[in-house]
Structures are given as structure tokens and as C-alpha cells.
Design a protein around this motif. Structure first.
Motif, short mmCIF file in Angstrom:
data_model
loop_
_atom_site.label_atom_id
_atom_site.label_comp_id
_atom_site.label_asym_id
_atom_site.label_seq_id
_atom_site.Cartn_x
_atom_site.Cartn_y
_atom_site.Cartn_z
N ARG A 146 23.44 -39.09 96.11
CA ARG A 146 23.03 -40.23 96.93
C ARG A 146 22.01 -41.09 96.21
N GLU A 149 23.61 -43.26 93.69
CA GLU A 149 24.34 -44.36 94.32
C GLU A 149 23.41 -45.42 94.89
N ASP A 151 20.67 -44.86 97.05
CA ASP A 151 20.01 -44.61 98.32
C ASP A 151 18.50 -44.44 98.09
N SER A 154 16.73 -41.15 99.20
CA SER A 154 17.05 -40.02 98.34
C SER A 154 16.29 -40.09 97.01
N THR A 221 32.56 -43.14 90.62
CA THR A 221 31.26 -43.08 91.26
C THR A 221 30.19 -42.87 90.19
N ILE A 230 32.79 -42.23 102.72
CA ILE A 230 31.35 -42.02 102.93
C ILE A 230 30.55 -42.61 101.77
N GLN A 231 31.03 -42.39 100.54
CA GLN A 231 30.32 -42.93 99.37
C GLN A 231 30.33 -44.45 99.37
N SER A 233 30.44 -46.31 102.01
CA SER A 233 29.51 -46.72 103.06
C SER A 233 28.07 -46.72 102.56
N ARG A 234 27.69 -45.68 101.83
CA ARG A 234 26.32 -45.57 101.32
C ARG A 234 26.00 -46.70 100.34
N LYS A 237 25.75 -50.10 101.96
CA LYS A 237 24.47 -50.21 102.66
C LYS A 237 23.36 -50.54 101.67
N SER A 238 23.35 -49.87 100.52
CA SER A 238 22.32 -50.12 99.50
C SER A 238 22.43 -51.54 98.95
#
Length: 250
Positions: A146, A149, A151, A154, A221, A230-231, A233-234, A237-238
């Protein structure tokens, strides 16, 4: 009529700490001595010697400087070895089992435990440690993914953990470490942004469609793997990205 008195047992006290400064964990030298002294008074043990090692518990007791001397003293004096807690002897079931074949020993926090019970406790403790270690490893891997990516939360958690593990480092070096992690995440987010934007505008109506688009394009990734919803989405968002017409769903 005479009263039969319990036979006094001679014991050799053995304490172990991993470092000179250990103590706050509750397993410092004074705490260990207190456990053993209390158990000795309650059970009629006569302490005939004391040995202290400052070594890792990964070493078998016979491979520790003072541990080796303590075992020799037990054999010479016909005494039993006593420790505050079982893990002061070893954290390895194999080491505990091997020691049981050499001498008798007692544990102050379990003064009435039999040999079989101590072996069982050691096996359960080792199993629990292995379980916790595996869960911790998995949790840290997920946290790192995370962070890679982008976040922010994290990244901050990893920075705090790094700081806790490296108390000997200067504040300046810890700050540099945190900054390096953040910069790496920013660079990766910058590199992947145009690809996600393209997928969003081409055929990205859901998070899974964006993930499929990135996988088809050969974009990996941050850890070199394939994308999941899910990845996506994260990362979106970032990057503060949204679907052109609506917010995608799984």
C-alpha cells in the motif's frame, strides 16, 4: 510421633537477558531474580549458585558462556537448574527437549510443572511465536504494498516502524529514510498516472475494468504484479482520480 519434613532441593539460578539494557519488558535481571527468590521461599529450594548470560535466546544454553557453567555446577553440586520463565532457557522445543535429557530443571512461574508439561508448554509457545511471525510478515508485506502504491497513511506507518527499529540512528537519518520512502511512492504514482487516466477514458466503467485494462497494457503494480480492483481503488484515491461519468464499483 515425628513430623516428616519436605526435602530441601538445591537449585542453581540461571538468568538470561538479550542486552545489557533489557528490563522494561518485564524480563530484566531484577525481575527474574525476584521470580526465582519468591518461588524458592515458597517451595523450599536452596539457591546454591547464580549465573547470568547476556546473549540471544537462539543459542542453546550449553553454547552460552554462563549457561555452560551453570550446567556444570548443577552436575557438580547435584542441584537442579531454575529459571524465571521457560523462554529464559530457550525458545526452541528442540533445545528444551535436549536439555531434559541432561538435567532436571524448574521454572519459577510454574514451580509444580512436570517434565511433560514443560515440554508441552514449550511446544505451544513455539507454535504461537511462529504463527505471530507469519501473520506479522504478511501484514508488513501488505502495508509495504500500500505504501508503494502511494497510500500516505501506510507510508507514515512504515516510517514510524523503521524509526522504532532504528533507535540508534540520528533524527536526521530517520527523516531521510522517511523522505526516501515518500519520494519513491511519488515517483511511481507519477509514472502510472497517465496509464490509469487512459484506461479510465477508454473503457473504464468499473474498478475491475481499469485493472484489466492496465494488465492488458502490461503495466504492473509497484511490486511488479498484476492489478486488482482494490489496488486500482487505492491508487486512484492517492492520485485523486475519478471515473469520467461515475464512481466505479467492483
Amino acid at each position: 510421633m515425628t513430623t516428616t519434613q519436605a526435602k530441601t532441593i538445591d537449585v542453581v539460578m540461571y538468568c538470561r537477558v538479550s542486552s545489557q539494557g533489557q528490563g522494561e519488558s518485564g524480563l530484566g535481571l531484577e525481575a527474574q531474580r525476584e521470580y526465582i527468590d519468591r518461588a524458592a521461599k515458597q517451595n523450599g529450594w536452596n539457591i546454591v549458585g547464580e549465573f547470568v548470560d547476556v546473549v540471544s535466546g537462539k543459542l542453546a544454553i550449553e553454547d552460552r558462556p554462563e549457561g555452560k557453567r551453570a550446567l556444570a555446577a548443577c552436575k557438580e553440586l547435584g542441584a537442579q537448574l531454575v529459571v524465571a520463565k521457560l523462554d529464559r532457557l530457550s525458545r526452541s522445543v528442540h533445545h528444551i527437549a535436549r536439555l531434559m535429557e541432561q538435567i532436571e530443571f524448574k521454572v519459577a512461574t510454574m514451580p509444580h510443572a512436570k517434565t511433560f508439561e514443560l515440554h508441552l508448554f514449550a511446544a505451544l509457545a513455539q507454535q504461537e511465536r511462529e504463527f505471530i511471525a507469519n501473520r506479522t510478515k504478511e501484514a508488513l508485506a501488505a502495508l509495504q504494498a500500500r505504501a508503494d502504491e502511494g497510500d500516505v497513511e501506510s507510508v507514515e506507518k512504515i516510517a514510524r516502524r523503521t524509526e522504532a527499529l532504528k533507535l540508534g540512528r540520528s533524527d536526521e537519518n530517520r527523516a531521510k529514510g522517511t523522505q526516501a520512502i515518500q519520494e519513491r511512492a511519488k515517483l511511481w504514482l507519477k509514472s502510472v498516472r497517465p496509464h490509469i487516466t487512459e484506461c479510465l477514458h477508454d473503457n473504464g466503467d468499473t474498478l475491475q475494468q481499469v485493472a484489466d485494462c492496465l494488465n492488458v497494457k502490461g503495466v504492473t503494480t509497484s511490486r511488479g504484479g498484476k492489478w486488482s480492483a482494490i489496488q486500482v481503488s487505492r491508487v486512484m484515491k492517492s492520485l485523486e482520480l475519478q471515473f469520467p461519468s461515475k464512481i466505479g464499483v467492483l
